[in-house]
Design a protein around this motif. Structure first.
Motif, PDB file in Angstrom:
ATOM      1  N   UNK A   7      37.481  52.489  30.323  1.00 14.92           N
ATOM      2  CA  UNK A   7      38.641  51.597  30.248  1.00 14.92           C
ATOM      3  C   UNK A   7      39.911  52.302  30.702  1.00 14.92           C
ATOM      4  N   UNK A   8      40.065  53.593  30.336  1.00 18.72           N
ATOM      5  CA  UNK A   8      41.233  54.341  30.786  1.00 18.72           C
ATOM      6  C   UNK A   8      41.217  54.509  32.306  1.00 18.72           C
ATOM      7  N   UNK A   9      40.051  54.798  32.841  1.00 27.04           N
ATOM      8  CA  UNK A   9      39.913  54.951  34.291  1.00 27.04           C
ATOM      9  C   UNK A   9      40.226  53.635  34.997  1.00 27.04           C
ATOM     10  N   UNK A  10      39.727  52.512  34.435  1.00 27.94           N
ATOM     11  CA  UNK A  10      39.955  51.219  35.054  1.00 27.94           C
ATOM     12  C   UNK A  10      41.428  50.846  35.039  1.00 27.94           C
ATOM     13  N   UNK A  11      42.124  51.135  33.950  1.00 22.78           N
ATOM     14  CA  UNK A  11      43.557  50.857  33.875  1.00 22.78           C
ATOM     15  C   UNK A  11      44.323  51.690  34.902  1.00 22.78           C
ATOM     16  N   UNK A  12      43.906  52.941  35.074  1.00 21.06           N
ATOM     17  CA  UNK A  12      44.566  53.798  36.049  1.00 21.06           C
ATOM     18  C   UNK A  12      44.366  53.272  37.466  1.00 21.06           C
ATOM     19  N   UNK A  15      46.502  50.151  38.070  1.00 21.67           N
ATOM     20  CA  UNK A  15      47.901  50.469  38.340  1.00 21.67           C
ATOM     21  C   UNK A  15      48.077  51.019  39.755  1.00 21.67           C
ATOM     22  N   UNK A  16      47.125  51.792  40.190  1.00 26.61           N
ATOM     23  CA  UNK A  16      47.231  52.416  41.507  1.00 26.61           C
ATOM     24  C   UNK A  16      46.924  51.430  42.626  1.00 26.61           C
ATOM     25  N   UNK A  17      46.048  50.458  42.342  1.00 28.87           N
ATOM     26  CA  UNK A  17      45.666  49.456  43.344  1.00 28.87           C
ATOM     27  C   UNK A  17      45.950  48.078  42.751  1.00 28.87           C
ATOM     28  N   UNK A  18      47.168  47.574  42.852  1.00 26.86           N
ATOM     29  CA  UNK A  18      47.485  46.242  42.302  1.00 26.86           C
ATOM     30  C   UNK A  18      46.813  45.145  43.108  1.00 26.86           C
ATOM     31  N   UNK A  19      46.751  43.975  42.520  1.00 28.87           N
ATOM     32  CA  UNK A  19      46.129  42.837  43.205  1.00 28.87           C
ATOM     33  C   UNK A  19      46.972  42.416  44.406  1.00 28.87           C
ATOM     34  N   UNK A  20      46.284  42.223  45.528  1.00 25.01           N
ATOM     35  CA  UNK A  20      46.953  41.799  46.750  1.00 25.01           C
ATOM     36  C   UNK A  20      45.898  41.296  47.721  1.00 25.01           C
ATOM     37  N   UNK A  21      46.286  40.338  48.549  1.00 25.13           N
ATOM     38  CA  UNK A  21      45.377  39.834  49.581  1.00 25.13           C
ATOM     39  C   UNK A  21      45.408  40.687  50.841  1.00 25.13           C
ATOM     40  N   UNK A  22      46.285  41.685  50.874  1.00 26.81           N
ATOM     41  CA  UNK A  22      46.353  42.630  51.990  1.00 26.81           C
ATOM     42  C   UNK A  22      46.348  44.036  51.405  1.00 26.81           C
ATOM     43  N   UNK A  23      45.354  44.839  51.797  1.00 26.98           N
ATOM     44  CA  UNK A  23      45.224  46.197  51.272  1.00 26.98           C
ATOM     45  C   UNK A  23      45.213  47.195  52.425  1.00 26.98           C
ATOM     46  N   UNK A  24      46.233  48.051  52.473  1.00 27.34           N
ATOM     47  CA  UNK A  24      46.313  49.121  53.466  1.00 27.34           C
ATOM     48  C   UNK A  24      45.860  50.415  52.807  1.00 27.34           C
ATOM     49  N   UNK A  25      44.857  51.052  53.397  1.00 27.54           N
ATOM     50  CA  UNK A  25      44.281  52.258  52.819  1.00 27.54           C
ATOM     51  C   UNK A  25      45.070  53.483  53.285  1.00 27.54           C
ATOM     52  N   UNK A 319      46.787  37.858  36.870  1.00 25.94           N
ATOM     53  CA  UNK A 319      46.719  39.004  37.768  1.00 25.94           C
ATOM     54  C   UNK A 319      45.769  40.079  37.252  1.00 25.94           C
ATOM     55  N   UNK A 320      45.731  40.279  35.955  1.00 23.50           N
ATOM     56  CA  UNK A 320      44.892  41.347  35.403  1.00 23.50           C
ATOM     57  C   UNK A 320      43.551  40.829  34.920  1.00 23.50           C
ATOM     58  N   UNK A 321      43.210  39.588  35.259  1.00 19.99           N
ATOM     59  CA  UNK A 321      42.012  38.971  34.708  1.00 19.99           C
ATOM     60  C   UNK A 321      41.146  38.453  35.837  1.00 19.99           C
ATOM     61  N   UNK A 322      39.858  38.733  35.758  1.00 15.37           N
ATOM     62  CA  UNK A 322      38.893  38.174  36.715  1.00 15.37           C
ATOM     63  C   UNK A 322      37.577  37.972  35.995  1.00 15.37           C
ATOM     64  N   UNK A 323      37.137  36.736  35.881  1.00 13.05           N
ATOM     65  CA  UNK A 323      35.893  36.423  35.202  1.00 13.05           C
ATOM     66  C   UNK A 323      34.757  36.460  36.220  1.00 13.05           C
ATOM     67  N   UNK A 324      33.705  37.263  35.986  1.00 10.66           N
ATOM     68  CA  UNK A 324      32.605  37.279  36.938  1.00 10.66           C
ATOM     69  C   UNK A 324      31.906  35.929  37.009  1.00 10.66           C
TER      70      UNK A 324
END
Length: 345
Positions: A7-12, A15-25, A319-324
């Protein structure tokens, strides 16, 4: 302890990769580690180095340092494969519950080629392959669904192991937009709608002069043509007239026409009826608690009705929720409080 660390890893990561429809690596959101083969390779180099030191063998030194240079070069190349790659969600698809919903993505390479790229998530893997420099490749990423409502994958993993497979570089895309999953169609029984066409109701009878009308308080979802407005003006009471001989209109698909069925089953029946009316080109309207879609025809009308059935009583994912597999889960009751508050018996 394991759950706490995860859970700590997932929260980190969130925070580092916020939700967005465009992701630049970039270096900020790219990760790289040795694979199992890379770990074995590194251990082999260590053993060779210790052997060379022990026997003072120049040939072993040479081979060890050459293979070490190959390992370091592979690390830089693996990282460069993803660095500068831009992943864009072009379209979040639509489909029926139980099907795979396609998310259409576009991978655009930066100044360097992106080689041997793959996308994965929820036991689904799609090979993108080679994306030339300053070019783009479109890919359809299937996401399994089980329930109607909104569907949004929590993470889509982007990965490469080129060259040699000694290291893997990866990142994630966390889409913001959600797909819409329609209720699974089920053959509906023969029922009669309780909804009248507005023009027929207005022309055939008047609530004030009908002796066979049953008077009841107004409920959310009742049509305005049924309200006894004269009584409302006189007494301030909002009442509705129900006629004993009312058989409804064949142009309406009514949520309340299936007594005894739970809400999800009613939506599946209506989904099947919408598809049947659409195939026949028939004119129809849809009556849901809190929402009325006027009668119409055509594919656009069918899609609009299916979308209304899909999201009835549902809220868009936060934003922080996604149900499989969709916004509904197996533990959800048949009707949520948000949905049942507007249901008419």
């Amino acid at each position: 302890m394991r759950k706490f660390i995860h859970s700590r890893w997932q929260r980190w990561v969130n925070r580092r990769i916020p939700r967005s429809d465009v992701q630049l690596l970039t270096q900020r959101n790219l990760f790289i580690l040795p694979t199992a083969a890379g770990v074995v390779f590194g251990m082999l180099l260590l053993i060779m180095l210790i052997t060379g030191i022990n026997y003072q063998n120049s040939l072993i030194y040479l081979v060890t340092f050459l293979l070490g240079a190959v390992f370091v070069g592979a690390m830089h190349q693996t990282h460069r494969n993803l660095s500068g790659l831009e992943l864009t969600l072009v379209q979040a698809g639509e489909g029926f519950a139980g099907d795979e919903i396609l998310f259409r993505l576009r991978a655009a390479a930066g100044k360097d080629d992106a080689v041997a790229i793959s996308l994965s998530g929820d036991d689904v893997s799609v090979r993108v392959g080679h994306v030339p420099s300053h070019q783009s490749v479109d890919v359809a990423f299937p996401v399994p669904s089980a329930f109607r409502g909104y569907l949004r994958p929590d993470q889509i993993r982007i990965e490469t192991r080129f060259p040699f497979g000694l290291l893997k570089a990866w990142s994630w895309m966390r889409p913001h937009s959600a797909a819409v999953v329609f209720p699974r169609p089920l053959a509906a029984p023969e029922v009669i709608s309780a909804v009248d066409d507005a023009d027929e109701a207005a022309s055939s009878r008047s609530p004030e002069g009908n002796d066979h009308a049953e008077i009841r308080p107004w409920r959310e979802g009742d049509m305005s043509q049924r309200v006894m407005w004269k009584r409302f003006v006189r007494s301030g009471q909002m009442v509705v007239a129900d006629w004993e001989a009312d058989k409804g209109s064949p142009h309406w698909l009514d949520f309340n026409a299936f007594p005894g069925a739970d809400h999800e089953l009613r939506l599946s029946y209506l989904s099947w009826l919408v598809l049947e009316r659409g195939k026949n080109g028939a004119r129809f309207g849809l009556n849901l608690p809190g929402q009325v879609i006027e009668p119409d025809t055509g594919p656009a009308h069918v899609t609009r009705c299916l979308r209304a059935l899909a999201i009835w009583g549902e809220e868009k994912p936060r934003d922080a929720f996604a149900e499989p597999h969709g916004t509904r889960s197996a533990s959800d009751p048949a009707g949520r409080s948000a949905a049942t508050s507007g249901v008419r018996s």
